[in-house]
Design an enzyme around this catalytic site. Structure first.
Site, PDB file in Angstrom:
ATOM      1  N   LYS A  63      31.681   5.073  72.951  1.00 17.99           N
ATOM      2  CA  LYS A  63      31.306   4.194  74.363  1.00 17.99           C
ATOM      3  C   LYS A  63      32.429   3.128  74.298  1.00 17.99           C
ATOM      4  O   LYS A  63      32.646   2.590  75.333  1.00 17.99           O
ATOM      5  CB  LYS A  63      29.954   3.457  74.247  1.00 17.99           C
ATOM      6  CG  LYS A  63      28.818   4.599  74.191  1.00 17.99           C
ATOM      7  CD  LYS A  63      27.638   4.038  74.222  1.00 17.99           C
ATOM      8  CE  LYS A  63      26.405   5.081  74.252  1.00 17.99           C
ATOM      9  NZ  LYS A  63      24.972   4.606  74.413  1.00 17.99           N
ATOM     10  N   ALA A 121      23.261  -4.340  64.860  1.00 17.27           N
ATOM     11  CA  ALA A 121      24.376  -5.183  65.753  1.00 17.27           C
ATOM     12  C   ALA A 121      25.420  -4.360  66.331  1.00 17.27           C
ATOM     13  O   ALA A 121      26.378  -4.690  66.379  1.00 17.27           O
ATOM     14  CB  ALA A 121      24.873  -6.279  64.798  1.00 17.27           C
ATOM     15  N   TYR A 208      14.952   8.441  69.689  1.00 18.71           N
ATOM     16  CA  TYR A 208      13.768   8.960  70.602  1.00 18.71           C
ATOM     17  C   TYR A 208      13.665  10.438  69.898  1.00 18.71           C
ATOM     18  O   TYR A 208      14.476  10.950  69.273  1.00 18.71           O
ATOM     19  CB  TYR A 208      14.184   9.239  72.296  1.00 18.71           C
ATOM     20  CG  TYR A 208      15.564   9.977  72.345  1.00 18.71           C
ATOM     21  CD1 TYR A 208      16.729   9.194  72.396  1.00 18.71           C
ATOM     22  CD2 TYR A 208      15.648  11.394  72.416  1.00 18.71           C
ATOM     23  CE1 TYR A 208      17.827   9.770  72.796  1.00 18.71           C
ATOM     24  CE2 TYR A 208      16.738  11.989  72.731  1.00 18.71           C
ATOM     25  CZ  TYR A 208      17.995  11.209  72.799  1.00 18.71           C
ATOM     26  OH  TYR A 208      19.169  11.799  72.689  1.00 18.71           O
TER      27      TYR A 208
HETATM   28  P1  NDP Z   1      26.160   1.855  66.260  1.00 19.11           P
HETATM   29  O1  NDP Z   1      26.777   2.801  65.360  1.00 19.11           O
HETATM   30  O2  NDP Z   1      27.308   0.982  67.008  1.00 19.11           O
HETATM   31  O3  NDP Z   1      25.413   0.665  65.601  1.00 19.11           O
HETATM   32  C1  NDP Z   1      24.414   0.956  64.243  1.00 19.11           C
HETATM   33  C2  NDP Z   1      24.053  -0.093  63.718  1.00 19.11           C
HETATM   34  O4  NDP Z   1      22.965   0.187  62.958  1.00 19.11           O
HETATM   35  C3  NDP Z   1      24.846  -1.166  63.001  1.00 19.11           C
HETATM   36  O5  NDP Z   1      24.169  -2.514  63.187  1.00 19.11           O
HETATM   37  C4  NDP Z   1      24.426  -0.694  61.467  1.00 19.11           C
HETATM   38  O6  NDP Z   1      24.709  -1.769  60.414  1.00 19.11           O
HETATM   39  C5  NDP Z   1      23.186  -0.223  61.567  1.00 19.11           C
HETATM   40  N1  NDP Z   1      22.804   0.517  60.623  1.00 19.11           N
HETATM   41  C6  NDP Z   1      23.233   1.979  60.344  1.00 19.11           C
HETATM   42  N2  NDP Z   1      22.310   2.332  59.512  1.00 19.11           N
HETATM   43  C7  NDP Z   1      21.535   1.576  58.839  1.00 19.11           C
HETATM   44  C8  NDP Z   1      20.764   1.378  57.960  1.00 19.11           C
HETATM   45  N3  NDP Z   1      20.483   2.497  57.101  1.00 19.11           N
HETATM   46  N4  NDP Z   1      19.905   0.425  57.463  1.00 19.11           N
HETATM   47  C9  NDP Z   1      20.032  -0.643  58.120  1.00 19.11           C
HETATM   48  N5  NDP Z   1      21.109  -0.866  59.295  1.00 19.11           N
HETATM   49  C10 NDP Z   1      21.620   0.118  59.622  1.00 19.11           C
HETATM   50  O7  NDP Z   1      25.126   2.787  67.039  1.00 19.11           O
HETATM   51  P2  NDP Z   1      24.649   2.544  68.540  1.00 19.11           P
HETATM   52  O8  NDP Z   1      24.283   1.133  68.601  1.00 19.11           O
HETATM   53  O9  NDP Z   1      25.537   3.235  69.305  1.00 19.11           O
HETATM   54  O10 NDP Z   1      23.199   3.427  68.382  1.00 19.11           O
HETATM   55  C11 NDP Z   1      22.210   2.977  67.521  1.00 19.11           C
HETATM   56  C12 NDP Z   1      21.027   3.850  67.726  1.00 19.11           C
HETATM   57  O11 NDP Z   1      20.450   3.809  68.948  1.00 19.11           O
HETATM   58  C13 NDP Z   1      21.252   5.449  67.626  1.00 19.11           C
HETATM   59  O12 NDP Z   1      20.078   5.702  66.784  1.00 19.11           O
HETATM   60  C14 NDP Z   1      21.353   5.801  68.860  1.00 19.11           C
HETATM   61  O13 NDP Z   1      20.803   7.295  68.834  1.00 19.11           O
HETATM   62  C15 NDP Z   1      20.374   5.097  69.734  1.00 19.11           C
HETATM   63  N6  NDP Z   1      20.455   4.895  71.149  1.00 19.11           N
HETATM   64  C16 NDP Z   1      19.509   5.442  71.671  1.00 19.11           C
HETATM   65  C17 NDP Z   1      19.684   5.487  73.312  1.00 19.11           C
HETATM   66  C18 NDP Z   1      18.586   5.902  74.392  1.00 19.11           C
HETATM   67  O14 NDP Z   1      18.862   6.193  75.215  1.00 19.11           O
HETATM   68  N7  NDP Z   1      17.329   5.841  73.570  1.00 19.11           N
HETATM   69  C19 NDP Z   1      20.958   4.796  73.969  1.00 19.11           C
HETATM   70  C20 NDP Z   1      21.996   4.425  72.896  1.00 19.11           C
HETATM   71  C21 NDP Z   1      21.799   4.457  71.565  1.00 19.11           C
HETATM   72  P3  NDP Z   1      26.093  -2.217  60.119  1.00 19.11           P
HETATM   73  O15 NDP Z   1      26.908  -3.131  60.994  1.00 19.11           O
HETATM   74  O16 NDP Z   1      25.877  -3.054  58.786  1.00 19.11           O
HETATM   75  O17 NDP Z   1      26.970  -1.037  59.721  1.00 19.11           O
END
Ligand code: NDP
Length: 263
Positions: A63, A121, A208
């Protein structure tokens, strides 16, 4: 016949082709929507044009690459630097973000929300936080690591890591981490999550298609919760409106797209 696609890695799980094709087919719009696995985000633009696409959606992890690939970025996507919808406008790549408005649609059922805690974040958290701020909602963000929090500090959010977290009361807590997506992890240590749930009115997850361990806890506490399906629907309806350029009515798009969730 116009061609649309979703770009991602992985992309095979995406429901977007089903959602958009359901609209095109049932409303007799001459278009087809496919999926494209893309390894290298830097190749997004050349791949888009070599496929002859009229538009596309972009999912994890491209993105931000999509934002950089655009000739012009419009609206809210400019604020967050994150693009999930691409349009071919006379050979120029135009970018939009429909994720945050999709989420606003999803939480309408919770009524007036004044204070939100975001878990995570990443890109989704950025889009939601910036959108909530536009609505003058008070936003707190907690992430397991510190590195990505400066964006939220600059927005005027309260930011915490697990070590510095100070609990408050929230109208809504939303999980935007990928914890629970492909594993059975919670987005923060269990005791912290239990305290947060006890201090929140409503619970939402961006994930989801499954009950995440986070939502499972909300369910056990008899809380009002929802997964990311309505967010997916909301962003999809708004993206489809850009694709068909007002040739179809929004309510018809929503009706046909919602039907695809039953398939
Ligand atoms: P990013 O990779 O940009 O961010 C992931 C975040 O999750 C980071 O803050 C990361 O922390 C944290 N994280 C990852 N694994 C863990 C864990 N095991 N425990 C705690 N924190 C964790 O992902 P996106 O923001 O693009 O997507 C996030 C989620 O949202 C995905 O599951 C995606 O499928 C969902 N989504 C759903 C949408 C919908 O239409 N329903 C639309 C967009 C996204 P750190 O910074 O420490 O690495």
């Amino acid at each position: 016949m116009k061609l649309f696609s979703i770009f991602g890695n992985p992309v095979s799980h995406s429901r977007s082709p089903l959602m958009h094709n359901s609209v095109f087919k049932n409303l007799n719009y001459p278009a087809c929507y496919t999926r494209t696995h893309l390894e290298d985000g830097a190749k997004l633009k050349e791949t888009f044009f070599s496929l002859g696409l009229s538009g596309a959606n972009v999912t994890v992890p491209h993105k931000e690459a999509a934002f950089n690939a655009c000739d012009e970025v419009r609206g809210f996507a400019k604020t967050v630097g994150v693009v999930n919808t691409l349009i071919n406008e006379n050979g120029k790549l135009i970018g939009y973000n429909t994720d945050a408005d999709g989420f606003m649609y999803a939480i309408e059922e919770f009524g007036n929300i004044k204070k939100i805690l975001i878990l995570g974040a990443g890109g989704t958290a950025k889009a939601l936080a910036a959108r909530f701020k536009q609505e003058s909602i008070e936003v707190s963000v907690i992430n397991r690591s510190e590195g990505r929090l400066s964006f939220f500090d600059n927005l005027g959010c309260q930011t915490y890591t697990w070590d510095t977290f100070e609990l408050s009361n929230y109208d809504l807590v939303v999980n935007t981490t990928s914890a629970g997506l492909k594993d059975e992890e919670l987005p923060a240590p269990k005791n912290m999550i239990l305290d947060i749930l006890a201090s929140s009115k409503y619970v939402a997850d961006a994930i989801y298609g499954k009950l995440t361990p986070f939502l499972q806890l909300a369910k056990e506490k008899n809380m009002h919760y929802k997964d990311g399906a309505d967010m997916l629907l909301g962003q999809g309806v708004l993206a489809n409106e850009f694709f068909v350029k007002k040739a179809l009515k929004k309510n018809d798009i929503k009706f046909e797209m919602a039907k695809s969730f039953l398939l």
